[in-house]
Enzyme design. Structure first.
Site, short mmCIF file in Angstrom:
data_model
loop_
_atom_site.label_atom_id
_atom_site.label_comp_id
_atom_site.label_asym_id
_atom_site.label_seq_id
_atom_site.Cartn_x
_atom_site.Cartn_y
_atom_site.Cartn_z
N TYR A 33 110.71 17.64 -43.03
CA TYR A 33 111.79 17.52 -44.03
C TYR A 33 111.59 18.40 -45.26
O TYR A 33 111.87 17.98 -46.38
CB TYR A 33 111.96 16.06 -44.47
CG TYR A 33 111.95 15.08 -43.32
CD1 TYR A 33 112.92 15.17 -42.30
CD2 TYR A 33 110.98 14.09 -43.21
CE1 TYR A 33 112.90 14.30 -41.24
CE2 TYR A 33 110.96 13.22 -42.13
CZ TYR A 33 111.93 13.33 -41.16
OH TYR A 33 111.91 12.46 -40.09
N TYR A 51 117.15 3.30 -38.76
CA TYR A 51 116.38 4.49 -38.39
C TYR A 51 115.53 4.15 -37.17
O TYR A 51 114.78 3.17 -37.19
CB TYR A 51 115.48 4.95 -39.55
CG TYR A 51 114.65 6.15 -39.13
CD1 TYR A 51 115.22 7.41 -39.09
CD2 TYR A 51 113.33 6.00 -38.71
CE1 TYR A 51 114.50 8.51 -38.65
CE2 TYR A 51 112.60 7.09 -38.27
CZ TYR A 51 113.18 8.34 -38.24
OH TYR A 51 112.46 9.42 -37.79
N ASP A 59 113.35 -3.07 -32.81
CA ASP A 59 112.48 -1.93 -33.13
C ASP A 59 111.53 -2.40 -34.23
O ASP A 59 111.87 -2.44 -35.41
CB ASP A 59 113.35 -0.75 -33.59
CG ASP A 59 112.50 0.46 -33.96
OD1 ASP A 59 111.27 0.31 -34.07
OD2 ASP A 59 113.08 1.55 -34.14
N LYS A 81 103.68 3.08 -34.91
CA LYS A 81 103.04 3.27 -36.22
C LYS A 81 101.70 2.54 -36.38
O LYS A 81 100.66 3.14 -36.23
CB LYS A 81 104.01 2.87 -37.32
CG LYS A 81 105.14 3.90 -37.47
CD LYS A 81 105.88 3.76 -38.78
CE LYS A 81 106.71 4.99 -39.08
NZ LYS A 81 108.08 4.96 -38.61
C1 LIG Z 1 108.92 5.73 -37.69
C2 LIG Z 1 109.89 4.94 -36.90
C3 LIG Z 1 110.29 5.36 -35.61
C4 LIG Z 1 109.81 6.66 -35.00
O1 LIG Z 1 108.44 6.69 -34.75
P1 LIG Z 1 107.70 8.09 -34.55
O2 LIG Z 1 106.30 7.72 -34.17
O3 LIG Z 1 107.80 8.82 -35.85
O4 LIG Z 1 108.41 8.82 -33.46
C5 LIG Z 1 111.18 4.56 -34.91
N1 LIG Z 1 111.65 3.41 -35.45
C6 LIG Z 1 111.27 2.97 -36.67
C7 LIG Z 1 111.80 1.67 -37.19
C8 LIG Z 1 110.40 3.73 -37.44
O5 LIG Z 1 110.06 3.30 -38.67
#
Ligand SMILES: *Cc1c(COP(=O)(O)O)cnc(C)c1O
Length: 422
Positions: free
Chosen positions: A14, A142, A243, A272
């Site tokens: 970014y 996101y 997610d 993460k």
């Molecule tokens: C960071 C994130 C992703 C993507 O994960 P990456 O390891 O960066 O590909 C997907 N969903 C959420 C909620 C995130 O915070």
């Protein structure tokens, strides 16, 4: 450190390649401290994008990788398996909401989301409803940077508006607005009920970040919304994908975001924090019913298989991190961080430049009235001895759980100082 080479040749996320924002060299890290190449020590308020839990250079996490590297660093997962993956599978099944018992090991969060979306679509092929291919989600979400994931990110602030013409068109409902501690407002109920009523025939799944919407706006919402969407998904034959890539493993004060509502999704993504912030690894968990549907589909197998699936080094450090989680200290740590953030950040609510202060678990957010100047604020934060990277109107922190009271005070003071100067 050849920062000039970095500037001339390495993409950073970014920022412009031609005129990049300044970048700081890190030579080592320990606990919550990053050591910069100029010798400065800064306290990490970002947990390296939400991922570090127990601190940098943790002896038990280090040891797990050292032990594994002498056995086998990687083997293909097609036709072969290994102890670290089996151990990780057992831990994930036992820790995650009851009902999730199949585990797909993916190499990053975005891939875990792609896997979840593909699972949902293949599931309905196996349940004689192949027309169910669309995904419902809410604004301000996101879910990652790959094409399938981008298509369910907020179409405007999801960082991908330039690709709109190349993305699958998915279904968006307004984002929930009921605050964390309040009973669900009628508007939230009506909006999402209407989306299900209109689209359920074509919907394979709904995907959402539970309780906290992260990179799409750091918004915190009522767990009652999760209870409602679970009911709506059941009523209308739609799978629920949570997610938990940002919220998983204690970040919001419960082990998973889903636990705030006591619900179980059909599919759940973690990433993460899975390796305690050491290596890239993610997982997509599903119920047995989802796995059976996929087995009954014309393909008969799930069509995804990353080269580095189940990487033993990543699995072994994930196991060490989850062992620390299972020892349970995170509960007191996160609760202490939450009270300190609530108390410490509260004064900022009175500042003219601050629109709102929000805290949940180890996450503290100042939403400013106007967008911030990231480069100048980053520099200011370094002067104040902390690493904080704001975006848009948001100045936020989510420190590693091992942060102590004095270190967290330094972070909070820096946020208050910057907000007062804004
Ligand atoms: C960071 C994130 C992703 C993507 O994960 P990456 O390891 O960066 O590909 C997907 N969903 C959420 C909620 C995130 O915070």
């Amino acid at each position: 450190m050849d920062i000039q080479f970095d500037k001339d040749h390495l993409w950073h996320p970014y920022t412009s390649m031609n005129n990049p924002l300044p970048c700081y060299g890190v030579v080592s890290a320990k606990g919550v401290q990053l050591e910069l190449e100029n010798g400065l020590q800064v306290i990490d308020g970002m947990s390296s994008w939400w991922s570090v839990l127990h601190g940098y250079n943790h002896p038990r996490l280090n040891q797990a990788i050292k032990d594994q590297v002498d056995k086998v660093s990687h083997v293909m997962f097609g036709g072969l398996t290994h102890e670290p993956a089996i151990e990780l599978g057992k831990k994930l099944v036992s820790l995650s909401p009851k009902g999730l018992d199949k585990v797909f090991l993916a190499d990053s969060g975005s891939v875990a989301v792609e896997v979840a979306l593909k699972m949902a679509i293949q599931y309905w092929q196996g349940r004689q409803q192949p027309q169910k291919t669309k995904i419902l989600t809410v604004l301000n979400g996101y879910h990652g940077d790959t094409f399938g994931a981008m298509a369910v990110c907020d179409p405007e602030n999801g960082m991908h508006s330039m690709f709109e013409g190349s993305l699958n068109k998915q279904i968006f409902a307004p984002a929930p607005i009921t605050p964390y501690n309040q009973p669900l407002c009628q508007q939230d109920i009506d909006n999402i009920t209407q989306a299900f009523n209109e689209h359920h025939n074509e919907l394979a799944a709904m995907i959402i970040e539970p309780v906290v919407q992260g990179a799409g706006g750091m918004r915190i919402y009522s767990p009652e919304y999760l209870t409602l969407i679970r009911q709506l998904c059941d009523k209308h034959n739609v799978l629920l994908i949570l997610d938990e890539i940002a919220t998983g493993f204690g970040r919001t004060g419960k082990l998973f975001g889903a636990d705030h509502a006591g619900i179980c999704p059909d599919i759940m993504c973690v990433g993460k924090t899975l390796t305690g912030g050491y290596m890239t690894l993610a997982a997509t968990l599903s119920t047995s019913e989802v796995a059976s549907g996929i087995s009954d589909s014309p393909a008969g197998v799930f069509m995804h298989g990353p080269t580095f699936m189940g990487n033993p080094l990543a699995c072994s450090v994930a196991n060490a991190s989850l062992e620390l989680i299972m020892e349970g200290h995170w509960q007191n740590q996160v609760a202490a961080i939450e009270s300190q953030l609530k108390l410490g950040l509260a004064p900022a609510a009175e500042f003219d430049a601050v629109a709102e202060v929000r805290v949940l678990g180890s996450i503290g957010v100042l939403e400013m009235v106007k967008p911030v100047d990231m480069a100048s604020l980053q520099k200011r934060f370094i002067e104040l001895g902390v690493w904080v990277r704001p975006f848009g109107k948001l100045i936020y922190i989510m420190p590693p759980y091992c942060i102590n009271e004095a270190e967290l005070n330094t972070l909070i003071d820096a946020l208050i100082t910057v907000a007062r100067e804004s």
